[in-house]
Design an enzyme around this catalytic site. Structure first.
Site, short mmCIF file in Angstrom:
data_model
loop_
_atom_site.label_atom_id
_atom_site.label_comp_id
_atom_site.label_asym_id
_atom_site.label_seq_id
_atom_site.Cartn_x
_atom_site.Cartn_y
_atom_site.Cartn_z
N ALA A 141 5.87 7.15 5.48
CA ALA A 141 5.10 5.86 5.72
C ALA A 141 5.59 4.93 6.80
CB ALA A 141 4.96 5.14 4.48
N SER B 1 8.38 6.23 8.89
CA SER B 1 9.13 7.15 10.06
C SER B 1 8.83 8.63 9.97
CB SER B 1 10.63 7.04 9.99
OG SER B 1 11.07 7.73 8.66
N GLY B 2 8.91 9.46 10.96
CA GLY B 2 8.53 10.73 10.86
C GLY B 2 9.85 11.53 11.46
N ARG B 3 10.24 12.94 11.07
CA ARG B 3 11.02 13.66 11.51
C ARG B 3 10.50 15.22 11.43
NH1 ARG B 3 10.73 11.83 6.65
NH2 ARG B 3 11.31 9.90 7.12
N HIS C 56 1.51 17.34 0.57
CA HIS C 56 1.83 16.11 0.12
C HIS C 56 3.31 15.83 -0.13
CE1 HIS C 56 1.28 12.88 -3.31
NE2 HIS C 56 1.87 12.43 -2.40
N ASP C 57 3.86 14.91 0.68
CA ASP C 57 5.38 14.90 0.58
C ASP C 57 6.09 14.94 -0.68
OD1 ASP C 57 4.54 12.44 0.11
OD2 ASP C 57 5.50 11.50 1.73
N THR C 58 5.34 14.27 -1.71
CA THR C 58 5.94 14.44 -3.08
C THR C 58 6.11 15.78 -3.82
OG1 THR C 58 5.14 12.17 -3.16
CG2 THR C 58 5.81 13.29 -5.31
N ASN D 106 3.16 5.80 -9.96
CA ASN D 106 3.50 5.44 -8.61
C ASN D 106 3.97 4.16 -9.07
OD1 ASN D 106 2.01 7.64 -7.46
ND2 ASN D 106 1.02 6.30 -5.96
N GLY E 15 15.15 9.28 -0.32
CA GLY E 15 16.02 8.28 0.51
C GLY E 15 16.77 7.19 -0.27
#
Length: 482
Positions: free
Chosen positions: A15, A17-19, A236-238, A296, A402
């Site tokens: 949400a 940053s991207g990498r 979905h990143d999760t 959440n 993170g």
């Protein structure tokens, strides 16, 4: 199973940053390096808050160029948000940000047609005002939706631009509140009752399915030599992060930490009881027929917003000061939607403490300690309630993402839960992304095999619970009895 070492590019969009990460995978090796990192900065325009999706796509192209030659590309991102395409496949405006206010009051309109208990029984998804279902109902009268012929969730949109092929990845689709978690297909009845055209969605894809190859113009832009396949991952990143939880067996809870904390269990079937709905747990789909049963929680967003308000002080010093501040002096409900919007976070946290009759934190260190104690308390509540509602006991809590860099939060979570915490890996979403690609190309085995490889190759830190659990129960009572 192949015996060579291959390279995979993981596009991992968060949400803020991207990498683009490069994973080198062999039968007994797994190395992850960062090729490129870029900001993800939403833009507020007169009509509301929007994602700068063209800027994100440019970051993806820059990242693939920096990554060099790879054997495959996979994309994961945050959930629920989407782009609309016209009949020619052109994007109709920037995707709306899930923190935009357009869905205020929409849930009540939806529930007038499909009551909340029926909606939960059909889709298993917790109430969140930004679920795709509510976004589509909010957009119902717009010209943009009227002209739309295709809806692509954010990672699927980027994959379409890379390959020219359209699909809807299942784990992310399960966050729309339009999927039946029992059939792992669309909830046709819910969509029909709400007038949502499921024909807008491209065909469903599973993690591991091929998603096309990079287009010639993408190869030219990135300097890569084709063909380079794009592989569907848990987009979905999760879902990707949970796939990278280095757990043994089934008796574990996980907390995926970052802007959000997603705390829960991995199950083989959804929990659709009324008690589960009342506790606001969600049933999202994971790899290999699994269900991510989780809640959440507002997450490190609370601290990120405070740090921004304080002028970006050095985080390490702030956490050291917070560790010296009195424990559990004041706590707030870290799942409260009152903290969803950006802006004035220190004042809002102080006000929540004032209203609940607790001491008001004033200094950055006190507010930071309040946030971390509150997050640990929310983690405790989620882990305890998930076990009870699912009838699924756990012996250990895995923290990935993170938040693993925040040793104080990890230790406080162990203390609050009364269970050991294993922290790591930090780049869990990217690792899960890479491992699904590697599995699709024959380099690793099943989900348990993926997790064994992670345990052997990734640095992990274990935190044992300390102190008196009764102090956490007393703090929890302050929130539940106010």
């Amino acid at each position: 199973m192949s015996t060579g070492v291959k390279s995979y590019a993981a596009v991992d969009l968060g949400a803020s940053s991207g990498r683009v990460m490069v994973g080198r995978v062999g039968p007994d090796s797994l190395e992850l390096t960062e090729a490129h990192r870029f900001v993800n900065r939403p833009v507020r325009v007169p009509e509301g808050l929007r994602w700068d999706v063209l800027g994100l796509y440019a970051g993806v192209l820059d990242g693939l160029r920096a990554a060099g030659q790879v054997d495959s590309v996979g994309i994961d991102s945050w959930a629920v948000d989407y782009g609309l395409l016209d009949a020619d496949g052109a994007l109709l405006g920037n995707p709306v940000h899930y923190r935009d206010g357009r869905t205020e009051g929409i849930a009540e309109k939806v529930w007038a047609t499909v009551p909340a208990p029926e909606l939960y029984a059909a889709t298993g998804l917790q109430y969140a005002p930004f679920n795709t279902l509510y976004q589509l109902v909010a957009a119902r009268s717009t010209q943009q939706l009227a002209y739309a012929r295709r809806l692509l969730l954010v990672p699927d949109l980027l994959a379409y631009w890379l390959t020219g092929e359209q699909g809807t990845e299942l784990t992310n689709a399960s966050t729309t509140q339009l999927i039946d978690p029992r059939t792992r297909d669309w909830s046709y009845d819910v969509a029909a009752r709400l007038g949502i055209d499921l024909g807008l969605f491209a065909p469903l894809r599973q993690p591991g399915d091929p998603a096309g190859v990079l287009l010639p113009e993408v190869l030219e832009e990135t300097g890569l030599t084709g063909p380079v396949p794009v592989t569907t991952v848990g987009s979905h990143d999760t879902a990707s992060a949970v796939a990278a939880v280095p757990a043994e067996g089934e008796r574990f809870a996980y907390i995926c930490t970052g802007t959000w904390s997603l705390a829960g269990l991995e199950l083989d079937a959804p929990v659709l009881s009324e008690a589960s709905r009342a506790a606001n747990f969600t049933n999202e789909l994971g790899l290999d027929g699994t269900v991510r049963y989780l809640r959440n929680i507002m997450g490190l967003w609370l601290l990120q917003e405070c740090v921004r308000a304080w002028g970006e002080p050095e985080l390490g010093g702030l956490l050291l000061d917070a560790a010296k501040a009195p424990a559990l002096r004041s706590v707030v409900d870290a799942g409260d939607s009152a903290f969803l919007a950006p802006g004035r976070m220190p004042e809002r946290i102080a006000e929540a403490c004032r209203v609940s009759g607790q001491p008001v934190p004033e200094s950055p260190a006190e507010i930071t300690r309040c946030i971390l104690d509150s997050l640990a308390l929310a983690h405790r509540r989620a882990v305890e309630e998930a076990q009870r509602l699912a009838g699924h006991p756990v012996d250990v809590v895995h923290i990935v993402g993170g938040g693993t860099r925040n040793a104080l939060l990890c230790q406080l979570t162990a203390d609050a839960c009364g269970l050991p915490v294993v922290a790591g890996p930090t780049e869990a979403a990217a690792l899960g992304n890479v491992l699904v690609q590697a599995r699709a190309h024959g380099l690793v085995g099943d989900l348990a095999g993926m997790r064994r490889l992670l345990t052997r190759t990734q640095p992990l830190t274990r935190y044992e619970p300390r102190g008196d659990i009764a102090r956490w129960r007393e703090a929890e009572a302050r929130l539940t009895h106010r």
